[in-house]
Design a protein around this motif. Structure first.
Motif, PDB file in Angstrom:
ATOM      1  N   ALA A   1      -0.083  31.745  95.630  1.00  0.00           N
ATOM      2  CA  ALA A   1       0.537  30.796  94.706  1.00  0.00           C
ATOM      3  C   ALA A   1       0.212  31.096  93.256  1.00  0.00           C
ATOM      4  CB  ALA A   1       0.137  29.354  95.069  1.00  0.00           C
ATOM      5  N   LEU A   2       0.447  32.336  92.863  1.00  0.00           N
ATOM      6  CA  LEU A   2       0.250  32.714  91.468  1.00  0.00           C
ATOM      7  C   LEU A   2       1.610  32.901  90.796  1.00  0.00           C
ATOM      8  CD1 LEU A   2      -2.520  35.419  91.949  1.00  0.00           C
ATOM      9  CD2 LEU A   2      -2.828  33.039  91.276  1.00  0.00           C
ATOM     10  N   ALA A   3       1.663  32.589  89.513  1.00  0.00           N
ATOM     11  CA  ALA A   3       2.874  32.897  88.741  1.00  0.00           C
ATOM     12  C   ALA A   3       2.723  34.332  88.253  1.00  0.00           C
ATOM     13  CB  ALA A   3       3.022  31.926  87.572  1.00  0.00           C
ATOM     14  N   ASP A   4       3.492  35.236  88.862  1.00  0.00           N
ATOM     15  CA  ASP A   4       3.312  36.669  88.631  1.00  0.00           C
ATOM     16  C   ASP A   4       3.481  37.096  87.180  1.00  0.00           C
ATOM     17  OD1 ASP A   4       2.616  37.542  91.064  1.00  0.00           O
ATOM     18  OD2 ASP A   4       4.645  37.956  91.762  1.00  0.00           O
ATOM     19  N   ASN A   5       4.273  36.326  86.427  1.00  0.00           N
ATOM     20  CA  ASN A   5       4.582  36.760  85.068  1.00  0.00           C
ATOM     21  C   ASN A   5       3.521  36.331  84.056  1.00  0.00           C
ATOM     22  OD1 ASN A   5       5.344  34.129  85.674  1.00  0.00           O
ATOM     23  ND2 ASN A   5       6.872  34.056  84.065  1.00  0.00           N
ATOM     24  N   LEU A   6       2.546  35.540  84.500  1.00  0.00           N
ATOM     25  CA  LEU A   6       1.512  35.070  83.572  1.00  0.00           C
ATOM     26  C   LEU A   6       0.208  35.832  83.812  1.00  0.00           C
ATOM     27  CD1 LEU A   6       2.080  31.208  83.744  1.00  0.00           C
ATOM     28  CD2 LEU A   6       3.138  32.879  82.238  1.00  0.00           C
TER      29      LEU A   6
ATOM     30  N   LEU B   1      -3.521  26.866  85.266  1.00  0.00           N
ATOM     31  CA  LEU B   1      -2.164  26.322  85.395  1.00  0.00           C
ATOM     32  C   LEU B   1      -2.204  24.865  85.858  1.00  0.00           C
ATOM     33  CD1 LEU B   1       0.759  27.036  85.060  1.00  0.00           C
ATOM     34  CD2 LEU B   1       0.826  27.793  87.424  1.00  0.00           C
TER      35      LEU B   1
ATOM     36  N   LYS C   1       1.050  40.222  88.277  1.00  0.00           N
ATOM     37  CA  LYS C   1       1.788  41.111  89.188  1.00  0.00           C
ATOM     38  C   LYS C   1       1.282  42.550  89.071  1.00  0.00           C
ATOM     39  CE  LYS C   1       5.719  41.895  86.141  1.00  0.00           C
ATOM     40  NZ  LYS C   1       6.355  40.720  85.606  1.00  0.00           N
ATOM     41  N   ALA C   2       0.597  42.855  87.948  1.00  0.00           N
ATOM     42  CA  ALA C   2       0.075  44.210  87.764  1.00  0.00           C
ATOM     43  C   ALA C   2      -1.267  44.402  88.474  1.00  0.00           C
ATOM     44  CB  ALA C   2      -0.071  44.502  86.269  1.00  0.00           C
TER      45      ALA C   2
ATOM     46  N   SER D   1      -3.927  32.157  82.342  1.00  0.00           N
ATOM     47  CA  SER D   1      -2.863  31.151  82.444  1.00  0.00           C
ATOM     48  C   SER D   1      -2.740  30.651  83.875  1.00  0.00           C
ATOM     49  CB  SER D   1      -1.526  31.741  82.007  1.00  0.00           C
ATOM     50  OG  SER D   1      -1.621  32.245  80.712  1.00  0.00           O
TER      51      SER D   1
ATOM     52  N   LYS E   1      -5.445  40.782  80.236  1.00  0.00           N
ATOM     53  CA  LYS E   1      -4.244  40.643  79.400  1.00  0.00           C
ATOM     54  C   LYS E   1      -2.960  40.861  80.196  1.00  0.00           C
ATOM     55  CE  LYS E   1      -5.584  39.544  75.318  1.00  0.00           C
ATOM     56  NZ  LYS E   1      -5.388  38.101  75.106  1.00  0.00           N
ATOM     57  N   ASP E   2      -3.093  41.507  81.380  1.00  0.00           N
ATOM     58  CA  ASP E   2      -1.888  41.858  82.122  1.00  0.00           C
ATOM     59  C   ASP E   2      -1.386  40.677  82.937  1.00  0.00           C
ATOM     60  OD1 ASP E   2      -1.676  44.616  81.432  1.00  0.00           O
ATOM     61  OD2 ASP E   2      -3.481  44.946  82.604  1.00  0.00           O
TER      62      ASP E   2
ATOM     63  N   LYS F   1      -8.636  43.232  83.973  1.00  0.00           N
ATOM     64  CA  LYS F   1      -7.272  43.129  83.454  1.00  0.00           C
ATOM     65  C   LYS F   1      -6.935  41.698  83.053  1.00  0.00           C
ATOM     66  CE  LYS F   1      -5.511  47.082  85.958  1.00  0.00           C
ATOM     67  NZ  LYS F   1      -4.787  47.510  87.147  1.00  0.00           N
TER      68      LYS F   1
END
Lengths: 430, 254
Positions: free
Chosen positions: B94-99, B107, B146-147, B103, B142-143, B140
């Motif tokens: 349940a992660l928001a991949d784009n954040l 959340l 999804k990275a 964040s 800052k990434d 990581k």
């Protein structure tokens, strides 16, 4: 990721860009925009990049750009809004009827200072309510946004028609017209003052970001990179203002305004238009929307929901209410855009905003907003609107036939998305 | 040993959930004491995830009651669960991949400045602190997540549950996507959290990790509870036969 691993082997030029922490996608769009400008400038023998045309281009972009910032939020949350052009028309009709019929019938006469503010507030509230209603249908009744706003496209276009009996309503109030573009500008001195404030604000923001990073012991860019950024932003801001100031008010118009005051215009007197109030409004919208996107919980939730709606819901975010808010923001921005569009024409016309939904969606998408959700920037959408408008008016100046203009714009939209897909694959930023 | 004389930390009493005509959870009762790890086992579709999602607020029960510290609570949505200090690590993370990591960690509970703006710098600093404790290899920040690798994503999901002082932790197959070293990290973390008196529901497929990590195991089959056993009083064969045959080893029922 691929970006980071590739940088070791890449050229020195790319390393400079990396040091400055420029968004490469933004650079690509700016490059495309500059290319469009240069090509049209050559094709029109230098008429494209005159202060006059830059001024016109700017005020023509404002209405679509304002809505495009809201469309970014809508698309980022994996929704779509096809009704923005029609909603603009309804809001414009409401504001026009308020100022020409309803308020005068209540005893507030033409020329009263109350007319413009009351009409604008009525318009913004209507836009917000209609948008919230769309959001409620989408979020709480779970009707797909595509269907709700496709219905809205028909409904609000014809509500506008019904409200005005299909007539052109005008002329609009003088104060209202100040926000139309050429009808209201800051003048040269005012524009320079605004520019100075903007330069200081930009430098302060860059410096403040650096201080925050140092305070938390995060790595920072070399100090020269910060100064390069500040110098670049200052050059951009001041260059833009110099261009707008260089567009002189026609001397006949000036002479008339002197006559109106009972004075005689001095020989050789000139005055530039400066920044139009509508552009100022767009800048304000852009700053506020960027702040909302990056610095508020609402913005964080919008992006989280777009990235993974289930995760957002499980994190305790009320995604239904969020949908209502996003569509309500879109509605308010449609009303603002309707204000600018009708003020620019100086009247409300029945076909105002026709096909704007497509321009707005195209601007957001060309500006890098991903239809899959979760990704998008406000400045990108505004730049996208600017690129679209430049193409359109550039082709009109060159004398491209009307059908070909739309064929090219349609093709560019598809091409822009293709380039975006390739870019994301290359950088692994899928 | 876990002290089970007092009031249970959580008691889910007679819980039923149906989807259409199918009873996904059929009158199941489980409990959990402070400092205890209770494993929930069963085949795919046995109802263990559905049962536990009633506790985390993702699903609503059709019947049954949830008691926390002996008091009846009403959990309608994930916000209610969080208010009871129930944190969940979902199988899907349940992660928001784009954040980015910070964040995601904050959340729904962002740190804000006095002006009401989100305080990204402080959230990143806090994330660096807790990651230093949980997974010091994590760099990581800052990434977008999804990275990240499976293990790194898992660290973010675990950090999110741990940071907010959970009292009740639900872990849905926390080691499913992990390599041996990261699985070890999760095992150590579970033991650490136990010592702090946190109660953990652990949904697991692997009987051996249940034997290692859990105090008790509750086995479900076809939506019903087969039984709950003390892990050190049974063999892994006993548990396997509960899972596969739905047979309860009478002697060991806890």
């Amino acid at each position: 990721m691929a970006d980071a691993s590739a940088s070791g082997a890449s050229t020195g030029r790319k390393n400079i860009l990396k040091t400055l922490e420029f968004d490469t996608r933004l650079l690509g769009m700016v490059g495309a925009f500059i290319l469009v400008c240069i090509v049209f400038n050559i094709l029109t023998d230098g008429r494209f990049l005159t202060p006059r045309n830059v001024f016109n281009l700017t005020i023509q972009t404002v209405s679509v750009a304002i809505m495009a910032t809201g469309m970014v939020f809508v698309i980022v949350t994996r929704q779509i809004d096809l009704s923005v052009g029609s909603l603009l028309a309804t809001c414009s009709a409401i504001m026009a009827m308020t100022q020409t019929q309803i308020l005068p019938s209540m005893g507030i006469d033409y020329g009263s200072g109350l007319i413009a503010p009351v009409a604008i507030i009525v318009g913004l509230v209507s836009g917000g309510l209609i948008g919230a209603f769309h959001g409620w249908l989408v979020g709480y009744l779970t009707i797909p946004a595509f269907i709700v706003t496709l219905g809205g496209l028909l409904v609000w276009r014809n509500v506008a028609w019904y409200l005005t009996n299909g007539q052109t309503i005008g002329p609009l109030d003088d104060n209202f017209q100040l926000l139309g573009g050429i009808g209201g500008t800051m003048g040269e001195t005012g524009s320079w003052i605004f520019g100075a404030i903007a330069v200081v604000a930009a430098a302060y923001a860059i410096w403040q970001a650096r201080r925050a990073r140092i305070a938390h012991e995060f790595p920072v860019k070399p100090i020269w990179a910060e100064f390069v950024l500040m110098a670049l932003s200052a050059a951009l801001i001041l260059g833009f203002i110099a261009t707008l100031n260089a567009y002189d008010v026609p001397s006949r118009v000036l002479a008339r305004s002197f006559e109106a005051r009972g004075e005689v215009m001095p020989e050789g007197f000139t005055q530039g238009y400066g920044i139009p109030f509508s552009v100022l409004l767009l800048i304000a919208v852009a700053v506020i929307m960027t702040l909302v996107a990056r610095r508020t919980r609402l913005g964080r939730y919008i992006f989280a929901t777009g990235g993974n709606p289930d995760a957002a819901e499980l994190s305790g975010i009320n995604t239904r209410m969020l949908t209502v808010k996003v569509f309500a923001i879109m509605g308010v921005l449609c009303a603002l855009a309707g204000l600018v569009a009708s003020a620019r024409l100086s009247f409300h016309s029945n076909d105002i905003g026709t096909l704007d939904e497509l321009r707005v969606i195209a601007a957001a998408v060309i500006g890098g907003t991903a239809l899959a959700g979760g990704i998008g920037t406000i400045y990108g959408a505004i730049l996208g609107a600017l690129i679209m408008q430049s193409l359109q008016s550039g082709m009109a100046m060159v004398g491209v036939d009307a059908p070909f203009q739309n064929i090219v714009v349609g093709g560019v939209l598809v091409l822009a998305v293709l380039i975006d897909i390739i870019y994301r694959k290359r950088t692994g930023d899928a | 040993m876990v002290d089970r004389t007092g009031t249970p930390l959580v008691e889910m009493r007679d819980v039923s959930v149906s989807f259409g005509g199918i009873k996904a959870v059929d009158h199941v009762t489980v409990d959990l004491f402070p400092g205890e790890v209770v494993g929930l086992l069963g085949h795919n579709g046995a109802g263990k995830s559905t049962l536990i999602k009633c506790l985390s607020g993702a699903y609503k029960m059709d019947a049954g009651e949830i008691y926390i510290d002996g008091e009846l609570v009403d959990i309608q949505n994930p916000r209610d669960a969080r208010a009871q200090n129930i944190e969940t690590i979902y199988q899907t993370l349940a992660l928001a991949d784009n954040l980015d990591a910070a964040s995601n960690l904050f959340l729904g509970r962002e740190l804000v400045t006095p002006l009401g703006f989100v305080n990204d710098a402080q959230m990143e600093a806090e994330t660096r602190k807790i990651m230093g404790r949980l997974n010091s290899n994590f760099k990581k920040f800052k990434d977008p997540v999804k990275a990240l690798s499976g293990g790194q994503r898992q660290s973010v999901a675990i950090a999110r549950a741990v940071y907010f002082n959970a009292r009740i932790l639900i872990m849905d197959e926390p080691t499913a996507a992990l390599g041996p070293q990261e699985t070890q990290m999760v095992a150590e973390l579970i033991n650490q959290l136990k010592e702090q008196g946190i109660g953990i529901f652990l949904i697991e497929h692997d009987v051996h990790s249940v034997m290692d990590l859990c105090d008790r195991a509750s086995v479900m089959k076809n939506g019903q509870l087969v039984g709950t056993v003390n892990v050190d009083e049974v063999t892994d064969e006993d548990i396997l036969s509960m899972i596969i045959l739905g047979k309860n080893p009478e002697a060991a029922t806890a």
